[in-house]
Design a protein around this motif. Structure first.
Motif, PDB file in Angstrom:
ATOM      1  N   THR A   5     119.330   4.435 -22.743  1.00 33.11           N
ATOM      2  CA  THR A   5     118.485   5.065 -22.243  1.00 33.11           C
ATOM      3  C   THR A   5     119.776   6.996 -21.669  1.00 33.11           C
ATOM      4  O   THR A   5     120.825   6.219 -22.119  1.00 33.11           O
ATOM      5  N   GLN A   6     119.057   7.725 -21.695  1.00 34.98           N
ATOM      6  CA  GLN A   6     120.733   9.516 -21.654  1.00 34.98           C
ATOM      7  C   GLN A   6     119.145  10.280 -20.515  1.00 34.98           C
ATOM      8  O   GLN A   6     118.179  10.614 -20.517  1.00 34.98           O
ATOM      9  N   THR A   7     119.777  10.584 -19.616  1.00 38.33           N
ATOM     10  CA  THR A   7     119.605  11.231 -17.972  1.00 38.33           C
ATOM     11  C   THR A   7     120.999  12.131 -18.025  1.00 38.33           C
ATOM     12  O   THR A   7     121.862  12.286 -18.142  1.00 38.33           O
ATOM     13  N   GLN A  17     129.168  27.398 -17.792  1.00 39.36           N
ATOM     14  CA  GLN A  17     129.178  27.084 -16.559  1.00 39.36           C
ATOM     15  C   GLN A  17     129.305  25.378 -17.290  1.00 39.36           C
ATOM     16  O   GLN A  17     129.804  25.028 -18.356  1.00 39.36           O
ATOM     17  N   GLN A  18     130.076  24.112 -16.668  1.00 36.68           N
ATOM     18  CA  GLN A  18     129.702  22.829 -17.578  1.00 36.68           C
ATOM     19  C   GLN A  18     128.831  22.017 -17.363  1.00 36.68           C
ATOM     20  O   GLN A  18     127.932  21.959 -16.368  1.00 36.68           O
ATOM     21  N   VAL A  19     129.055  20.758 -17.251  1.00 35.29           N
ATOM     22  CA  VAL A  19     127.789  20.118 -17.788  1.00 35.29           C
ATOM     23  C   VAL A  19     128.162  18.578 -18.548  1.00 35.29           C
ATOM     24  O   VAL A  19     128.774  18.392 -18.975  1.00 35.29           O
ATOM     25  N   THR A  20     127.923  17.897 -17.098  1.00 36.57           N
ATOM     26  CA  THR A  20     127.617  15.882 -17.918  1.00 36.57           C
ATOM     27  C   THR A  20     126.809  15.543 -17.704  1.00 36.57           C
ATOM     28  O   THR A  20     125.614  15.906 -16.993  1.00 36.57           O
ATOM     29  N   LEU A  21     126.597  14.319 -18.798  1.00 33.59           N
ATOM     30  CA  LEU A  21     125.613  14.040 -20.221  1.00 33.59           C
ATOM     31  C   LEU A  21     125.788  12.611 -19.491  1.00 33.59           C
ATOM     32  O   LEU A  21     127.142  12.329 -19.774  1.00 33.59           O
ATOM     33  N   SER A  22     125.098  12.166 -18.936  1.00 36.03           N
ATOM     34  CA  SER A  22     125.085  10.512 -19.063  1.00 36.03           C
ATOM     35  C   SER A  22     124.403   9.524 -20.338  1.00 36.03           C
ATOM     36  O   SER A  22     122.825  10.174 -20.485  1.00 36.03           O
ATOM     37  N   CYS A  23     124.816   8.194 -20.347  1.00 40.17           N
ATOM     38  CA  CYS A  23     124.080   7.547 -21.728  1.00 40.17           C
ATOM     39  C   CYS A  23     124.568   6.071 -21.075  1.00 40.17           C
ATOM     40  O   CYS A  23     125.612   5.721 -20.704  1.00 40.17           O
ATOM     41  N   SER A  24     123.128   5.411 -21.044  1.00 36.93           N
ATOM     42  CA  SER A  24     123.269   4.029 -20.639  1.00 36.93           C
ATOM     43  C   SER A  24     123.089   3.237 -21.989  1.00 36.93           C
ATOM     44  O   SER A  24     121.955   3.642 -22.625  1.00 36.93           O
ATOM     45  N   SER A  74     128.123   5.289 -20.724  1.00 37.99           N
ATOM     46  CA  SER A  74     129.501   6.699 -21.053  1.00 37.99           C
ATOM     47  C   SER A  74     129.151   8.238 -20.321  1.00 37.99           C
ATOM     48  O   SER A  74     127.580   8.099 -20.595  1.00 37.99           O
ATOM     49  N   GLU A  75     129.747   8.951 -20.375  1.00 39.37           N
ATOM     50  CA  GLU A  75     129.139  10.533 -19.715  1.00 39.37           C
ATOM     51  C   GLU A  75     130.108  11.635 -20.723  1.00 39.37           C
ATOM     52  O   GLU A  75     131.468  10.726 -21.570  1.00 39.37           O
ATOM     53  N   MET A  76     129.484  12.293 -21.264  1.00 36.80           N
ATOM     54  CA  MET A  76     130.183  13.280 -22.123  1.00 36.80           C
ATOM     55  C   MET A  76     130.072  14.561 -21.027  1.00 36.80           C
ATOM     56  O   MET A  76     128.988  15.023 -20.069  1.00 36.80           O
ATOM     57  N   ASN A  77     131.023  15.070 -21.424  1.00 32.96           N
ATOM     58  CA  ASN A  77     130.943  15.977 -20.431  1.00 32.96           C
ATOM     59  C   ASN A  77     131.329  17.767 -20.697  1.00 32.96           C
ATOM     60  O   ASN A  77     132.435  17.634 -22.458  1.00 32.96           O
ATOM     61  N   VAL A  78     130.412  18.870 -21.394  1.00 27.70           N
ATOM     62  CA  VAL A  78     130.997  19.640 -21.964  1.00 27.70           C
ATOM     63  C   VAL A  78     131.337  20.919 -21.067  1.00 27.70           C
ATOM     64  O   VAL A  78     131.154  21.364 -19.517  1.00 27.70           O
ATOM     65  N   SER A  79     133.218  21.771 -21.561  1.00 27.06           N
ATOM     66  CA  SER A  79     133.199  23.085 -19.669  1.00 27.06           C
ATOM     67  C   SER A  79     133.086  24.593 -20.928  1.00 27.06           C
ATOM     68  O   SER A  79     132.604  24.502 -22.012  1.00 27.06           O
TER      69      SER A  79
END
Lengths: 115, 111
Positions: A5-7, A17-24, A74-79
């Motif tokens: 799953t991803q949110t 801006q920056q963004v954080t994506l999540s993955c289970s 896991s999380e992924m961040n893009v700044s």
């Protein structure tokens, strides 16, 4: 078993801006990989995490970073977002059995739009 | 690093005909080659894979062939059906979970 799953599924941000994506990942899977998918470039490998450590990294700038938690999420961040960062971001989890290649199971993706 | 090329980028076939998609890779150390199918709006899913110690593998209507000397591998779909319409990606790996994907082939099966 529940799938990967991803949110969130959709995200709209503005440049800078920056963004954080999540993955289970699937329960029991310890490897999580991240990919950027764009119409012209296909699937581009960002990085892979295993047991909270980054094992492999693709050719993306340092604005792209990630981490993995003890529960394998896991999380992924893009700044400092750029227009070119607009893409579908996919994560994939694998069981990882030593000495063999393991199927990657993909999540539904997070569609990021940068305005 | 590894580079994977894939041809054609688009392919249209009549229902019942065969479809062939070809990929080439550059790293002679690559030894695992999966193929993924991605239907419109859905996630990629593994459909077949092959390891470097095997030259061909079949699963019902799909097959994959590998030529290690020439560094190319191909996906063959026989008796195509409308539900085969999707984007197909090949990939190569020399170990672990580090995969390099081809750019994809959009297959359209015409009724």
């Amino acid at each position: 078993k529940a799938g990967v799953t991803q949110t969130p599924r959709y995200l709209i941000k503005t440049r800078g801006q920056q963004v954080t994506l999540s993955c289970s990942p699937i329960s029991g899977h310890r490897s999580v990989s991240w990919y950027q998918q764009t119409p012209g470039q296909g699937l581009q490998f960002l990085f892979e995490y295993f047991s909270e450590t980054q094992r492999n990294k693709g050719n993306f700038p340092g604005r792209f970073s990630g981490r993995q938690f003890s529960n394998s999420r896991s999380e992924m961040n893009v700044s400092t977002l750029e227009l070119g960062d607009s893409a579908l971001y996919l994560c994939a989890s694998s069981l990882v059995v030593s000495g063999s290649y393991n199927e990657q199971f993909f999540g539904p993706g997070t569609r990021l739009t940068v305005l | 690093g590894e580079n994977v090329e894939q041809h054609p980028s688009t392919l249209s076939v009549q229902e019942g005909d065969s479809a062939v998609i070809k990929c080439t890779y550059s790293d002679s150390a690559s030894n695992y080659f999966p193929w993924y199918k991605q239907e419109l709006g859905k996630r990629p899913q593994l459909i077949i894979d092959i390891r470097s110690n095997v030259g061909e593998k079949k699963d019902q209507r799909i097959a994959v062939t590998l030529n290690k000397t020439a560094k190319h591998f191909s996906l063959h779909i026989t008796e195509t059906q409308p539900e085969d319409s999707a984007v197909y990606f090949c990939a190569a790996s020399s170990g672990g979970q580090n995969f390099v994907f081809g750019p994809g082939t959009r297959l359209s099966v015409l009724p």
